[in-house]
Design a protein around this motif. Structure first.
Motif, PDB file in Angstrom:
ATOM      1  N   VAL A  83       8.212  14.781   1.107  1.00 50.89           N
ATOM      2  CA  VAL A  83       6.781  15.506   1.793  1.00 50.89           C
ATOM      3  C   VAL A  83       6.645  16.819   0.779  1.00 50.89           C
ATOM      4  O   VAL A  83       7.627  17.370   0.461  1.00 50.89           O
ATOM      5  N   ASP A  84       5.533  17.179   0.891  1.00 49.01           N
ATOM      6  CA  ASP A  84       4.945  18.424   0.012  1.00 49.01           C
ATOM      7  C   ASP A  84       5.311  19.646   0.676  1.00 49.01           C
ATOM      8  O   ASP A  84       5.093  19.541   2.229  1.00 49.01           O
ATOM      9  N   ALA A  85       6.094  20.681   0.147  1.00 47.26           N
ATOM     10  CA  ALA A  85       6.430  21.842   0.817  1.00 47.26           C
ATOM     11  C   ALA A  85       5.357  22.646   1.352  1.00 47.26           C
ATOM     12  O   ALA A  85       5.774  23.744   2.068  1.00 47.26           O
ATOM     13  N   PHE A  86       4.072  22.374   0.654  1.00 46.92           N
ATOM     14  CA  PHE A  86       3.017  23.210   1.317  1.00 46.92           C
ATOM     15  C   PHE A  86       2.349  22.481   2.288  1.00 46.92           C
ATOM     16  O   PHE A  86       2.017  23.244   3.396  1.00 46.92           O
ATOM     17  N   GLU A  87       2.014  21.021   1.916  1.00 45.05           N
ATOM     18  CA  GLU A  87       0.970  20.351   3.005  1.00 45.05           C
ATOM     19  C   GLU A  87       1.882  20.009   4.194  1.00 45.05           C
ATOM     20  O   GLU A  87       1.316  19.880   5.265  1.00 45.05           O
ATOM     21  N   GLY A  88       3.157  19.730   4.072  1.00 45.98           N
ATOM     22  CA  GLY A  88       3.831  19.095   5.286  1.00 45.98           C
ATOM     23  C   GLY A  88       3.435  17.520   5.388  1.00 45.98           C
ATOM     24  O   GLY A  88       2.813  16.982   4.761  1.00 45.98           O
ATOM     25  N   PRO A  89       4.080  17.017   6.413  1.00 46.08           N
ATOM     26  CA  PRO A  89       3.637  15.584   6.807  1.00 46.08           C
ATOM     27  C   PRO A  89       2.294  15.303   6.614  1.00 46.08           C
ATOM     28  O   PRO A  89       1.833  15.966   7.800  1.00 46.08           O
ATOM     29  N   PRO A  98      16.637   7.492   6.689  1.00 49.67           N
ATOM     30  CA  PRO A  98      15.885   8.117   5.464  1.00 49.67           C
ATOM     31  C   PRO A  98      16.790   9.226   5.054  1.00 49.67           C
ATOM     32  O   PRO A  98      17.521  10.018   5.670  1.00 49.67           O
ATOM     33  N   ILE A  99      16.294  10.011   3.839  1.00 47.37           N
ATOM     34  CA  ILE A  99      16.697  11.228   3.169  1.00 47.37           C
ATOM     35  C   ILE A  99      15.486  12.032   3.076  1.00 47.37           C
ATOM     36  O   ILE A  99      14.683  11.467   2.332  1.00 47.37           O
ATOM     37  N   LEU A 100      15.243  13.081   3.793  1.00 50.82           N
ATOM     38  CA  LEU A 100      14.287  13.881   3.476  1.00 50.82           C
ATOM     39  C   LEU A 100      14.367  14.862   2.138  1.00 50.82           C
ATOM     40  O   LEU A 100      15.144  15.248   2.074  1.00 50.82           O
ATOM     41  N   VAL A 101      13.191  14.513   1.596  1.00 46.58           N
ATOM     42  CA  VAL A 101      13.169  15.127   0.275  1.00 46.58           C
ATOM     43  C   VAL A 101      11.942  16.322   0.102  1.00 46.58           C
ATOM     44  O   VAL A 101      10.678  15.546   0.163  1.00 46.58           O
ATOM     45  N   VAL A 102      12.054  17.356   0.468  1.00 49.10           N
ATOM     46  CA  VAL A 102      11.027  18.406   0.360  1.00 49.10           C
ATOM     47  C   VAL A 102      10.649  18.637  -0.922  1.00 49.10           C
ATOM     48  O   VAL A 102      11.500  19.598  -1.649  1.00 49.10           O
ATOM     49  N   ASN A 103       9.301  18.392  -1.427  1.00 52.05           N
ATOM     50  CA  ASN A 103       9.139  18.354  -3.021  1.00 52.05           C
ATOM     51  C   ASN A 103       8.191  19.634  -3.250  1.00 52.05           C
ATOM     52  O   ASN A 103       7.276  19.963  -2.206  1.00 52.05           O
ATOM     53  N   VAL A 122      10.182  20.968   7.453  1.00 53.04           N
ATOM     54  CA  VAL A 122      11.198  20.376   7.939  1.00 53.04           C
ATOM     55  C   VAL A 122      10.966  20.315   9.382  1.00 53.04           C
ATOM     56  O   VAL A 122      11.336  18.924   9.782  1.00 53.04           O
ATOM     57  N   ASP A 123      10.712  21.406   9.926  1.00 52.73           N
ATOM     58  CA  ASP A 123      10.428  21.191  11.619  1.00 52.73           C
ATOM     59  C   ASP A 123       9.393  20.398  11.855  1.00 52.73           C
ATOM     60  O   ASP A 123       9.403  19.491  12.776  1.00 52.73           O
ATOM     61  N   LEU A 124       8.226  20.201  10.968  1.00 53.79           N
ATOM     62  CA  LEU A 124       7.237  19.304  11.196  1.00 53.79           C
ATOM     63  C   LEU A 124       7.461  18.018  10.990  1.00 53.79           C
ATOM     64  O   LEU A 124       7.152  17.031  11.662  1.00 53.79           O
ATOM     65  N   THR A 125       8.274  17.680  10.058  1.00 53.45           N
ATOM     66  CA  THR A 125       9.039  16.311   9.827  1.00 53.45           C
ATOM     67  C   THR A 125       9.738  15.844  10.924  1.00 53.45           C
ATOM     68  O   THR A 125       9.680  14.577  11.250  1.00 53.45           O
ATOM     69  N   PHE A 126      10.744  16.668  11.532  1.00 48.16           N
ATOM     70  CA  PHE A 126      11.463  16.043  12.448  1.00 48.16           C
ATOM     71  C   PHE A 126      10.599  15.903  13.631  1.00 48.16           C
ATOM     72  O   PHE A 126      10.772  14.959  14.347  1.00 48.16           O
ATOM     73  N   ASP A 127       9.638  16.665  14.163  1.00 46.25           N
ATOM     74  CA  ASP A 127       8.705  16.538  15.141  1.00 46.25           C
ATOM     75  C   ASP A 127       8.010  14.960  14.883  1.00 46.25           C
ATOM     76  O   ASP A 127       7.709  14.430  15.945  1.00 46.25           O
ATOM     77  N   LEU A 128       7.606  14.736  13.773  1.00 44.54           N
ATOM     78  CA  LEU A 128       7.304  13.536  13.257  1.00 44.54           C
ATOM     79  C   LEU A 128       8.054  12.184  13.442  1.00 44.54           C
ATOM     80  O   LEU A 128       7.772  11.232  14.240  1.00 44.54           O
ATOM     81  N   PHE A 129       9.460  12.405  13.277  1.00 49.44           N
ATOM     82  CA  PHE A 129      10.576  11.445  13.516  1.00 49.44           C
ATOM     83  C   PHE A 129      10.444  11.103  15.072  1.00 49.44           C
ATOM     84  O   PHE A 129      10.495  10.125  15.539  1.00 49.44           O
ATOM     85  N   CYS A 130      10.442  12.249  15.889  1.00 47.39           N
ATOM     86  CA  CYS A 130      10.628  11.946  17.058  1.00 47.39           C
ATOM     87  C   CYS A 130       9.237  11.333  17.807  1.00 47.39           C
ATOM     88  O   CYS A 130       9.375  10.514  18.763  1.00 47.39           O
ATOM     89  N   GLU A 131       8.081  11.875  17.385  1.00 49.73           N
ATOM     90  CA  GLU A 131       6.673  11.322  17.659  1.00 49.73           C
ATOM     91  C   GLU A 131       7.009   9.521  17.402  1.00 49.73           C
ATOM     92  O   GLU A 131       6.341   8.928  18.269  1.00 49.73           O
ATOM     93  N   LEU A 132       7.721   9.039  16.274  1.00 44.82           N
ATOM     94  CA  LEU A 132       7.835   7.694  16.181  1.00 44.82           C
ATOM     95  C   LEU A 132       8.851   7.186  16.612  1.00 44.82           C
ATOM     96  O   LEU A 132       9.385   6.011  16.086  1.00 44.82           O
ATOM     97  N   VAL A 138      16.850  17.641   1.152  1.00 45.38           N
ATOM     98  CA  VAL A 138      17.340  17.780  -0.113  1.00 45.38           C
ATOM     99  C   VAL A 138      15.706  18.540  -0.625  1.00 45.38           C
ATOM    100  O   VAL A 138      14.777  18.139  -0.442  1.00 45.38           O
ATOM    101  N   PHE A 139      15.938  19.858  -1.208  1.00 44.75           N
ATOM    102  CA  PHE A 139      14.761  20.512  -1.560  1.00 44.75           C
ATOM    103  C   PHE A 139      14.505  20.299  -3.189  1.00 44.75           C
ATOM    104  O   PHE A 139      15.620  20.618  -3.925  1.00 44.75           O
ATOM    105  N   THR A 140      13.422  19.840  -3.745  1.00 46.73           N
ATOM    106  CA  THR A 140      13.361  19.541  -5.090  1.00 46.73           C
ATOM    107  C   THR A 140      11.837  20.234  -5.665  1.00 46.73           C
ATOM    108  O   THR A 140      11.027  20.524  -4.821  1.00 46.73           O
TER     109      THR A 140
END
Length: 608
Positions: free
Chosen positions: A103-109, A127-132, A145-155, A167-169
């Motif tokens: 996931v892009d660290a600026f744009e988010g999911p 999954p392993i979340l990689v914030v690039n 990271v919070d937005l991605t967690f919300d997406l996991f819950c939604e799915l 992991v932050f990259t």
């Protein structure tokens, strides 16, 4: 349930992400870190080897790479991020035990992130979340990271899937860290996370051999190549194995070659065992989703369910007066048929059927992009063809006609939101949400019939002065929504054959937008522009200025022509109407009427 054997020296993972979030760059960084590939000066996005992928900056064909870290081999599969290649993603995820969600660290999911993540969660992959792109100005990793967690819950992710490592990259710089307060040095934190958090593949070498074919390739030297993951048992070069077809039929053949991966290279191997991702040559009549198995005990694995095609087009050989002039090497309907049959064999998302007249072939795929990539590839290979307007595939379920509906995600500047909402509203779109993004743009989400979106992308870009961003994902089939507004402009049609003249075009440009430049060869029935009014007009684009020996004031001004519309394949496919065709040759893309002669055309309209 007996304890499952696992191969501790192996990890199989896929990388999933939205278009342009850095999947391919991340693979570059991992290959560099483990010295798995010798990079030349200036080598980037090494996995996007296809010229079309490099031009468009997207991954179209999934590819494998293999690297060694400590004493563990990691097989990485790069997946396409675009929804049109859903069948590709679905198959690839069957070969792996974990996914890196990038996931892009600026744009988010983003929309495509949702599409690929849904597929992987359904297959119970961890999954392993990689914030690039943490080095990008304005990046907001914690918020993402919070937005991605919300997406996991939604799915509807399970508790186990929600406990994902982060992991932050910065793939571009080749650095990764588990904690933003610590300085990132190299990619080792990510490699360590893969080893510790991705399960080793379930693999029992004692059981009879089984491998599900998930990808096909063809080599003129060794024939058809089946790629997949060996689920059980082992296989050796030269031994006889069975092919279990979808209908249960069993055929036998000899393994002539086994190929495995080292870095990005395919290398020949003597044997392979459970857990390995291998390519096997020697069996010819293989299709995706079939099983290669032990000859003495041929047991089938569960086949792959592939997304059904939603759009179809008719492909036929080029019948224009200029056929064969543009350096095309494959000109006949036989050439077109063989090439399309080959594509349907390799690409499980494409379906090819003959039409009533026998000269054209109905090709069905997952979307306009899916089919336009095929057309562009054929064009570059030297084929000349003509294609009809894309048509949506309707179905009947419980005696009710249904059509495909897509989720459409639009991101526009505030000043354009009204125009976009109005345009999609006239196409019977249903708005689901509207919110302000992190950078102040407006994010809109709609449900729209696929039919209504044909031709909309070009209009959308014009409407937003090229600044709008639009993504679409297949949602589901819904009841047929009735008549949709059609193209609101008419076309300028060339009256005769000959080269376009600047003076004639200068007189025509006030009637609408031109598609041709002075000096271009035209033929009768060729479309040379669009009109502002809704009617078609047959025009003379070869008319020259009458020369006299009297000079009149103001008559010798320099002719100034407005820049013409670039004729790209995407524009052409979106623009044409039902009675028009796109002529595609290695050098040109032209628009034309199906019936070239004006009087014949008028007679056919009267009959219909």
């Amino acid at each position: 349930m007996p304890h499952q054997k696992r191969r501790k020296d192996l990890r199989n993972i896929a990388i999933i992400a939205h278009v342009d979030h850095g999947k391919t760059t991340l693979v570059d960084a991992l290959l560099r870190e483990t010295h798995a590939h010798k990079f030349k000066e200036g080598d980037v996005t090494i996995m996007d080897s296809n010229p079309l992928e490099r031009e468009r900056g997207i991954t179209i064909f999934s590819k494998n790479a293999s690297l060694q870290y400590k004493d563990i081999r990691i097989n990485i599969v790069d997946t396409p991020g675009h929804a049109d290649f859903g069948s590709e993603v679905e198959r690839i995820l069957r070969m792996v035990d974990g996914v890196l969600l990038l996931v892009d660290a600026f744009e988010g999911p983003m929309p495509q992130t949702k599409f690929v993540l849904r597929k992987s969660l359904e297959l119970h992959l961890k999954p392993i979340l990689v914030v690039n792109k943490i080095d990008r100005p304005g990046s907001r990793p914690h918020e993402v990271v919070d937005l991605t967690f919300d997406l996991f819950c939604e799915l509807n992710a399970t508790d186990e899937q929600l406990d994902f490592p982060i992991v932050f990259t910065s793939a571009k710089e080749g650095k990764a860290t588990l904690d933003l307060d610590e300085e990132a040095v190299d990619m080792k934190p990510l490699l360590e996370t893969i080893i510790h958090r991705v399960l080793p593949p379930v693999a029992d070498p004692e059981l009879p051999f089984q491998m599900l074919v998930t990808m096909l390739d063809y080599d003129s030297y060794i024939g058809r190549i089946s790629t997949g993951r060996v689920v059980h048992g082992s296989v050796k070069s030269g031994e006889t194995i069975a092919l279990v077809k979808r209908d249960g039929e069993i055929r036998r053949g000899r393994v002539t070659k086994i190929l495995s991966y080292q870095g990005l290279r395919r290398i020949e191997a003597e044997s392979g065992q459970a857990g390995d991702i291998l390519s096997i040559a020697g069996l010819d009549d293989v299709k995706v989703g079939e099983t290669l198995a032990d000859a003495a005990n041929p047991m089938a694995l569960k086949t792959i369910k592939v997304d059904e095609p939603t759009i179809s087009m008719n492909f036929s050989h080029n019948t224009s007066p200029f056929a064969g002039r543009d350096g095309g090497r494959f000109l006949t309907s036989r050439h077109i048929r063989e090439r399309l049959e080959h594509e349907a064999m390799m690409n499980v998302g494409i379906k090819v059927e003959p039409t009533e007249n026998g000269e054209a072939y109905k090709v069905s795929g997952r979307g306009e992009l899916h089919l336009s990539i095929l057309i562009e590839t054929m064009r570059r290979e030297g084929y000349e063809l003509e294609v009809s307007r894309p048509q949506v595939i309707l179905r009947t379920i419980d005696e009710e006609v249904v059509e495909p509906v897509e989720e459409v995600f639009v991101e526009v500047d505030e000043g354009y939101q009204g125009a976009v909402i109005q345009a999609l509203g006239s196409r019977m779109a249903e708005m689901r949400s509207m919110q302000v993004s992190a950078i102040g743009t407006i994010r809109l989400e709609f449900l729209v019939a696929s039919r209504a979106l044909i031709g909309f992308r070009g209009e959308f870009l014009t409407m937003t002065r090229g600044t709008g961003i639009m993504y679409q994902n297949f949602y589901k089939y819904q009841p047929f929504k009735g008549e949709m507004p059609s193209r609101h402009v008419g076309v300028l049609i060339s009256q005769q054959e000959g080269a376009a003249v600047a003076y004639a075009l200068w007189g025509l440009q006030e009637r609408g937008a031109l598609f041709v430049r002075p000096g271009e060869d035209l033929y009768e029935g060729m479309i040379i522009g669009s009109t502002n009014k809704g009617q078609d007009m047959v025009v003379n684009a070869q008319r020259e200025k009458k020369l006299t020996n009297i000079r009149a004031a103001g008559s010798d001004e320099a002719i100034q022509l407005v820049p013409v519309q670039d004729m790209t394949l995407e524009f052409a496919l979106e623009f044409i109407d039902d009675d028009e065709l796109v002529e595609v040759t290695p050098k040109h893309i032209r628009l034309r009427k199906k019936i070239l002669n004006d009087s014949e055309r008028r007679r056919s309209y009267k009959k219909s």
